[in-house]
Design a protein around this motif. Structure first.
Motif, PDB file in Angstrom:
ATOM      1  N   SER A  54       0.673  -1.321   0.064  1.00 18.41           N
ATOM      2  CA  SER A  54       0.025  -0.007   0.105  1.00 18.41           C
ATOM      3  C   SER A  54       0.747   1.249   0.204  1.00 18.41           C
ATOM      4  O   SER A  54       0.427   2.292  -0.358  1.00 18.41           O
ATOM      5  CB  SER A  54      -1.088   0.065   1.173  1.00 18.41           C
ATOM      6  OG  SER A  54      -1.599  -1.208   1.229  1.00 18.41           O
ATOM      7  N   ALA A  55       2.058   1.110   0.530  1.00 18.30           N
ATOM      8  CA  ALA A  55       3.071   2.339   0.412  1.00 18.30           C
ATOM      9  C   ALA A  55       4.378   1.754   0.142  1.00 18.30           C
ATOM     10  O   ALA A  55       4.635   0.492   0.086  1.00 18.30           O
ATOM     11  CB  ALA A  55       3.111   2.985   1.729  1.00 18.30           C
ATOM     12  N   ALA A  56       5.407   2.528  -0.070  1.00 18.27           N
ATOM     13  CA  ALA A  56       6.808   1.953  -0.343  1.00 18.27           C
ATOM     14  C   ALA A  56       7.717   2.167   0.719  1.00 18.27           C
ATOM     15  O   ALA A  56       7.369   3.365   1.461  1.00 18.27           O
ATOM     16  CB  ALA A  56       7.256   2.590  -1.511  1.00 18.27           C
ATOM     17  N   GLN A  57       8.629   1.486   1.140  1.00 17.53           N
ATOM     18  CA  GLN A  57       9.782   1.618   1.918  1.00 17.53           C
ATOM     19  C   GLN A  57      11.076   1.016   1.500  1.00 17.53           C
ATOM     20  O   GLN A  57      11.179   0.178   1.112  1.00 17.53           O
ATOM     21  CB  GLN A  57       9.124   0.815   3.176  1.00 17.53           C
ATOM     22  CG  GLN A  57       9.896   0.897   4.765  1.00 17.53           C
ATOM     23  CD  GLN A  57       9.475  -0.066   5.891  1.00 17.53           C
ATOM     24  OE1 GLN A  57       8.545  -0.564   5.568  1.00 17.53           O
ATOM     25  NE2 GLN A  57      10.288   0.172   6.853  1.00 17.53           N
ATOM     26  N   LEU A  58      12.035   2.004   2.036  1.00 17.15           N
ATOM     27  CA  LEU A  58      13.226   1.325   1.990  1.00 17.15           C
ATOM     28  C   LEU A  58      13.632   0.351   2.954  1.00 17.15           C
ATOM     29  O   LEU A  58      14.156   0.794   4.074  1.00 17.15           O
ATOM     30  CB  LEU A  58      14.238   2.589   1.774  1.00 17.15           C
ATOM     31  CG  LEU A  58      15.855   2.494   1.579  1.00 17.15           C
ATOM     32  CD1 LEU A  58      16.033   1.788   0.204  1.00 17.15           C
ATOM     33  CD2 LEU A  58      16.722   3.842   1.840  1.00 17.15           C
ATOM     34  N   ILE A  59      13.985  -0.567   2.457  1.00 16.47           N
ATOM     35  CA  ILE A  59      13.913  -1.719   3.668  1.00 16.47           C
ATOM     36  C   ILE A  59      15.736  -2.142   3.551  1.00 16.47           C
ATOM     37  O   ILE A  59      15.880  -2.531   4.555  1.00 16.47           O
ATOM     38  CB  ILE A  59      13.121  -2.945   3.336  1.00 16.47           C
ATOM     39  CG1 ILE A  59      13.526  -3.678   2.192  1.00 16.47           C
ATOM     40  CG2 ILE A  59      11.834  -2.889   3.334  1.00 16.47           C
ATOM     41  CD1 ILE A  59      13.137  -5.163   1.773  1.00 16.47           C
ATOM     42  N   ARG A  87       6.769  -9.937   4.252  1.00 19.31           N
ATOM     43  CA  ARG A  87       5.476 -10.642   4.464  1.00 19.31           C
ATOM     44  C   ARG A  87       4.506 -10.193   3.476  1.00 19.31           C
ATOM     45  O   ARG A  87       4.617  -8.745   3.257  1.00 19.31           O
ATOM     46  CB  ARG A  87       5.019 -10.553   5.793  1.00 19.31           C
ATOM     47  CG  ARG A  87       5.841 -10.942   6.838  1.00 19.31           C
ATOM     48  CD  ARG A  87       5.188 -11.079   8.035  1.00 19.31           C
ATOM     49  NE  ARG A  87       6.272 -10.797   9.197  1.00 19.31           N
ATOM     50  CZ  ARG A  87       5.797 -11.200  10.567  1.00 19.31           C
ATOM     51  NH1 ARG A  87       4.676 -11.649  10.830  1.00 19.31           N
ATOM     52  NH2 ARG A  87       6.776 -10.928  11.494  1.00 19.31           N
ATOM     53  N   PRO A  88       3.654 -10.673   2.842  1.00 24.51           N
ATOM     54  CA  PRO A  88       2.608 -10.139   1.860  1.00 24.51           C
ATOM     55  C   PRO A  88       1.446  -9.502   2.662  1.00 24.51           C
ATOM     56  O   PRO A  88       0.927  -9.892   3.808  1.00 24.51           O
ATOM     57  CB  PRO A  88       2.125 -11.375   1.236  1.00 24.51           C
ATOM     58  CG  PRO A  88       2.229 -12.379   2.063  1.00 24.51           C
ATOM     59  CD  PRO A  88       3.521 -12.059   3.002  1.00 24.51           C
ATOM     60  N   SER A  89       1.159  -8.246   2.229  1.00 23.44           N
ATOM     61  CA  SER A  89      -0.020  -7.540   2.781  1.00 23.44           C
ATOM     62  C   SER A  89      -0.418  -6.122   2.041  1.00 23.44           C
ATOM     63  O   SER A  89       0.408  -5.741   1.218  1.00 23.44           O
ATOM     64  CB  SER A  89       0.224  -7.066   4.307  1.00 23.44           C
ATOM     65  OG  SER A  89       1.219  -6.101   4.311  1.00 23.44           O
ATOM     66  N   GLY A  90      -1.672  -5.639   2.051  1.00 23.50           N
ATOM     67  CA  GLY A  90      -2.125  -4.480   1.549  1.00 23.50           C
ATOM     68  C   GLY A  90      -2.309  -4.678  -0.004  1.00 23.50           C
ATOM     69  O   GLY A  90      -2.187  -5.748  -0.331  1.00 23.50           O
ATOM     70  N   SER A  91      -2.249  -3.578  -0.627  1.00 24.56           N
ATOM     71  CA  SER A  91      -2.720  -3.323  -2.195  1.00 24.56           C
ATOM     72  C   SER A  91      -1.286  -3.026  -2.690  1.00 24.56           C
ATOM     73  O   SER A  91      -0.037  -3.181  -2.026  1.00 24.56           O
ATOM     74  CB  SER A  91      -3.447  -2.080  -2.246  1.00 24.56           C
ATOM     75  OG  SER A  91      -3.186  -1.001  -1.810  1.00 24.56           O
ATOM     76  N   THR A  92      -1.395  -2.746  -3.956  1.00 28.89           N
ATOM     77  CA  THR A  92      -0.289  -2.513  -4.930  1.00 28.89           C
ATOM     78  C   THR A  92       0.080  -1.001  -5.191  1.00 28.89           C
ATOM     79  O   THR A  92      -0.677  -0.494  -6.185  1.00 28.89           O
ATOM     80  CB  THR A  92       0.011  -3.433  -5.969  1.00 28.89           C
ATOM     81  OG1 THR A  92      -0.512  -4.678  -5.702  1.00 28.89           O
ATOM     82  CG2 THR A  92       1.281  -3.414  -6.680  1.00 28.89           C
TER      83      THR A  92
END
Length: 520
Positions: A392-397, A415-420
């Motif tokens: 649902s949002a982007a993150q620099l991991i 882990r999978p979650s949220g929208s794209t």
């Protein structure tokens, strides 16, 4: 009967069953029932085994649990089924295992019966040891015995629970599912997982789970590092909560973080050195190969080339004379020998849709395989890498560095979650001000077309690549713009992750007729 006779009977069962069972060992242990340890590949029999009449059938039952046509077959299958039931039914591990035990036993005993063994006699003997008392009525154990009454015609006394059960549509569906899973031609991994999950849900709806039921006969050592690493990998890819993940790994919740770090390191060290089939020559510099076709154009007086046919047709009119020439009709990007990238930036899709299964694995697991393959290539060329995850949002991991093990561990933890939301990931990528960078999108293909176009627009000074898991689903992306390269990620017949490139090239005088496929 002595222990030598026990071993002989065990060998007879192993040799008679089809398909051929895996190499299993046999031991006598202080246990209340027959059991199979799928991590040690060992069948355990209780010390009272010599008092059992249907010894061969009970040995066969455990052998089938660990055989290709039985359930769960491997401890990885058992872990996956446990994780699916925990996630979708919202139950703890102990409850999930009780539900699955009913499903496994029903399927396995139908498979044992197909080998010609006396399963009805076994059920009768087992009921004499573990009868359905009033306290047990309505439990999952009672439900299993009613299934056996239908499958094998056992003489189980009637009860109010059985009368109610037979009035339920779900009970008929449960019987259909068990027979489907036990059929001669084993269902595909995806269909089998779906049937196991639905059957477990029906067991939960139709009975009460009895914590004090007879000891379960399928087990494995969750303290084994390989088992724990697999549990971590499966639990993460199915999106279990921290508490569920700790249970699946066999650790306390406060110990889960450290256990996850250890599991991640074990897995990704192997992954970075494992050969992923794909991205061949991806890091090579590019050159343009021009494809030319012969044409004829008007002859010029200073040209040394002339078409004799045109002269013969109009010998007195030089304006109609022609000369042969070559014209570029297509420019094809070719790889050179030297690497030319400044860095690797990966955009990894971990939206909820990546938890879907394809050929026995989650789509996210294939995405992670592709990411490990890219990190292995980056390591080979000593390229700095950065990893961005998006749902649902982007993150620099994982910030830009050459610490490939750290990058891979962060990928493992997804882990999978949220929208794209690919657009946020592209905007985050631009903060790196990439120039001559390799920018790779790893996705299941369910992305917004406008977001995808914005991603492809970053190809000006960079190499832009999209790798899409080929799960057979419809409506996934089929192209990434004229200057972006599309890779397809899928398993081969041996289960290895294979990555193949689909190329689309711009043309000058003719439009591209579609994709060119290049095997990797």
């Amino acid at each position: 009967m002595d222990e030598g006779a026990l071993q002989s009977e065990f060998r007879n069962v192993m040799n008679a069953f089809t398909p051929v069972p895996p190499p299993l060992k046999l031991s006598v242990a202080k246990t209340s029932t027959f059991a199979v340890d799928l991590s040690r590949m060992e069948i355990k029999v209780p010390e009272c085994w010599s008092e059992i009449k249907h010894l061969r059938e009970l040995l066969g039952h455990e052998v089938k649990h660990a055989s290709g046509d039985g359930l769960p077959y491997t401890y990885r299958d058992a872990l996956r089924h446990e994780a699916l039931v925990m996630r979708d039914l919202g139950v703890d591990l102990a409850t999930a295992r009780r539900l699955l035990n009913v499903v496994y036993d029903a399927v396995v005993d139908l498979r044992v019966a197909s080998e010609g063994l006396d399963v009805k006699g076994t059920c009768v003997e087992w009921l004499s040891l573990f009868p359905v008392t009033p306290e047990v009525e309505g439990t999952s154990y009672h439900l299993l015995q009613i299934l056996y009454k239908d499958f094998f015609k056992t003489n189980l006394p009637n009860s109010k629970y059985e009368k109610w059960l037979r009035s339920q549509r779900g009970y008929r569906r449960l019987g259909e599912l068990v027979r489907f899973m036990a059929q001669k031609n084993k269902p595909s991994a995806q269909d089998l997982d779906g049937a196991v999950l639905e059957a477990a849900r029906l067991v939960a709806e139709l009975s009460r789970v009895e914590p004090q039921a007879p000891t379960m006969d399928v087990d494995f050592d969750r303290g084994n590092p390989d088992v724990r690493s697999d549990a971590a990998e499966i639990g993460l890819e199915l999106g279990l909560s921290n508490q569920q993940l700790a249970e699946l790994m066999g650790v306390k919740e406060e110990e889960a973080e450290e256990a996850l770090e250890n599991a991640a390191e074990d897995k990704v060290r192997a992954a970075l050195w494992r050969r992923i089939l794909g991205f061949k020559e991806l890091f090579a510099a590019s050159a343009m190969l021009e494809i030319k076709e012969p044409i004829r154009r008007r002859w010029k007086p200073y040209s040394r080339r002339i078409d004799p046919v045109s002269v013969a047709k109009t010998p007195d009119d030089p304006r109609r004379w022609m000369e042969p020439a070559l014209e570029t009709v297509m420019a094809v990007e070719q790889e050179g020998e030297a690497g030319g990238f400044s860095k690797l930036i990966m955009l990894i899709d971990c939206s909820g849709s990546t938890s879907e299964f394809y050929k026995g694995r989650t789509v996210l697991s294939y995405i992670k395989d592709a990411a490990y393959g890219l990190l292995a290539y980056a390591r080979q060329f000593s390229l700095p890498a950065a990893v961005i995850a998006f749902n649902s949002a982007a993150q620099l991991i994982s910030p830009e560095s050459r610490n490939y093990l750290a990058h891979a561990k962060r990928v493992f933890m997804l882990r999978p979650s949220g929208s794209t939301n690919l657009l946020d990931a592209v905007h985050l990528t631009m903060r790196f001000r990439p120039e001559k960078a390799l920018i790779v999108l790893l996705t299941d293909g369910f992305v917004d077309k406008q977001h995808l176009q914005h991603f492809a627009d970053q190809s000006k000074a960079n190499r832009v690549v999209a790798a899409v898991v080929d799960s057979g689903a419809k409506d996934v992306i089929k192209s990434v713009g004229d200057r972006a390269q599309l890779f397809i990620v899928k398993p081969d017949s041996a289960g290895r992750t294979v990555i193949s490139a689909f190329l689309k090239f711009p043309t000058r005088d003719i439009k591209s007729s579609g994709f060119w496929r290049r095997g990797i």
